[in-house]
Design an enzyme around this catalytic site. Structure first.
Site, PDB file in Angstrom:
ATOM      1  CG  ASP A 142      -1.971  -0.942   1.262  1.00 46.57           C
ATOM      2  OD1 ASP A 142      -2.272  -1.497   0.194  1.00 46.57           O
ATOM      3  OD2 ASP A 142      -2.569  -1.156   2.346  1.00 46.57           O
ATOM      4  CE1 TYR A 178       4.782  -6.607   3.248  1.00 47.10           C
ATOM      5  CE2 TYR A 178       4.293  -8.958   3.209  1.00 47.10           C
ATOM      6  CZ  TYR A 178       4.263  -7.718   2.599  1.00 47.10           C
ATOM      7  OH  TYR A 178       3.726  -7.579   1.355  1.00 47.10           O
TER       8      TYR A 178
END
Lengths: 282, 282
Positions: B63, B127
């Site tokens: 994003d 992540y």
């Protein structure tokens, strides 16, 4: 009248900034493309509605592109009659509120006597210079480290030789060779006492997640009561030249003895991007 | 004709970006105010004068505001007849040259078979989510850490409780509660296998120079073959709610069992600024 308004309150503030988009810490004329950190500090202070304009007296001047973990300044605030002086915490919050979009942040503020001077009362300044080794090309600098280090071209550095050279700089010397010339040069004594000069490995931003890529961060730490104009960047440039084998450690001693700013080639100065004022000690 | 021009060469590239000024990694229409990282990658690739337009097939969508230490993509390059295929090194240098002003950097490039697909051949993604504790207010975030972490409001976090909660998320589950709804939701299986979830203290940028200020950095690490839309940010939000005492660890288990994205309040999602795609494994 002044007496009715009460005496102004003097504050010592510590502040941090990301120097890349400023002309340096010192105020510039407000029609310049790049302003100084001081312009933003004073603009924020004016929004606190003092009854007289506020001037920041900066402890340590830094060039365009140089960063500060903590620079210092003093300022006087005269408030309207009947209004109490700001507490340190109020001043921090008020200034930070108005500095919001800028990468400038007030760390702390405290009342000091009206005889206190941020520049002249400082006992010492500590600078950190960040080197990135292992980059064959500047495009290999991690994007998170851009503008925050110097990756000198041309392979690894001979750190033991740099440490040997560093010993010649420690202590009290005429540092004329290691200053850049400015309009103030004729009026400033070139003797300084370098209290600390250390070369140590250090972490980079998130570097524990990419250690395998062969990048190494090193920090060079300098401590002195005061420094000459661009002295740290010129000392770093000379030390890196030693690390690259372009200068022998002993030549640092010879450069000191020459006592002439023109003895150090101008391109030997390290770029601003790697330099951080770590703190000012009182 | 296609046969005379030779087959296109397929490459796997790894690339890094500072996500704050992009709409995300995925391409957007070129009239948007904020473009995707992919727009810049493809614009740079077109400057290498391929004989057909180049499309990057991104491994992992991120994003706006999310960063990558290393995202991956594959691309095909068809060159003019008689021109040899680029070597991996040539491709890295060529792309980085044209990406220069952007905080986007190609880390590596290698030839892969024409059956290779960066998204579908990935074995796992890792992540990192960076938390900053000890800030009473966002103005206390060091300027060098802005946009690179999340400083949740309201005091210290109960790390043992967060670790207890994390155990419920590990392994194979229907993560419907922990995804955000999108147009793809109806077509995507919500079952994922979380291979790793660790909560560890970590350094911040230059934090070894200001350890005394009470700021603490923590990293939450997630590894899975694939993640659902905004799954990491929603899991971090829920874990932080546990750390703040707003949720009991056991309620994470209950949230999983509800299997409904609406069960997690929208404000419980952690902001993009703290999220880094660390790597894609093949």
């Amino acid at each position: 009248c002044r007496a009715m308004a009460g005496a102004p309150a003097r504050y010592l503030v510590f502040f941090q900034y990301f120097g890349t988009r400023y002309s340096g810490v010192t105020e510039t004329r407000s029609d310049q493309a790049l302003l100084g950190v001081q312009n933003y500090l004073e603009k924020a202070a004016q929004k606190l509605r003092p009854s007289a304009p506020i001037k920041f007296h900066i402890s340590s001047r830094t060039d365009s592109g140089v960063h500060a973990l903590a620079n210092a300044a003093h300022l006087d605030i005269q408030r309207a009659p009947g209004k109490a002086a700001f507490s340190g915490q109020q001043l921090v919050q008020g200034l930070n509120y108005h500095l919001k979009p800028e990468p400038i942040r007030i760390l702390s503020a405290q009342r000091v006597p009206s005889t206190f001077h941020a520049r002249f009362c400082a006992l010492s300044r500590t600078y950190i210079y960040r080197l990135l080794l292992g980059c064959a090309h500047f495009s290999q600098i991690p994007v998170f480290e851009r503008d925050l280090c110097w990756a000198p071209a041309g392979g690894p550095l001979d750190i033991p030789a740099m440490r040997e050279a560093a010993k010649f700089l420690l202590g009290t010397h005429d540092f004329s060779t290691f200053r850049s010339l400015s309009s103030e040069t004729p009026f400033q004594c070139p003797v300084r006492t370098l209290l600390q000069l250390e070369i140590q490995p250090a972490p980079g931003f998130l570097s524990h997640h990419y250690g395998h890529r062969g990048l190494e961060f090193w920090e060079v730490k300098f401590k002195s009561r005061a420094f000459l104009y661009r002295q740290v960047r010129r000392m770093v440039g000379a030390l890196v030249a030693v690390g690259q084998g372009k200068l022998a450690p002993r030549e640092i001693q010879e450069l000191l003895e020459v006592k002439d700013a023109r003895a150090l080639p101008p391109h030997a100065m390290a770029p601003a991007s790697g330099l951080f004022l770590k703190c000012v000690e009182y």
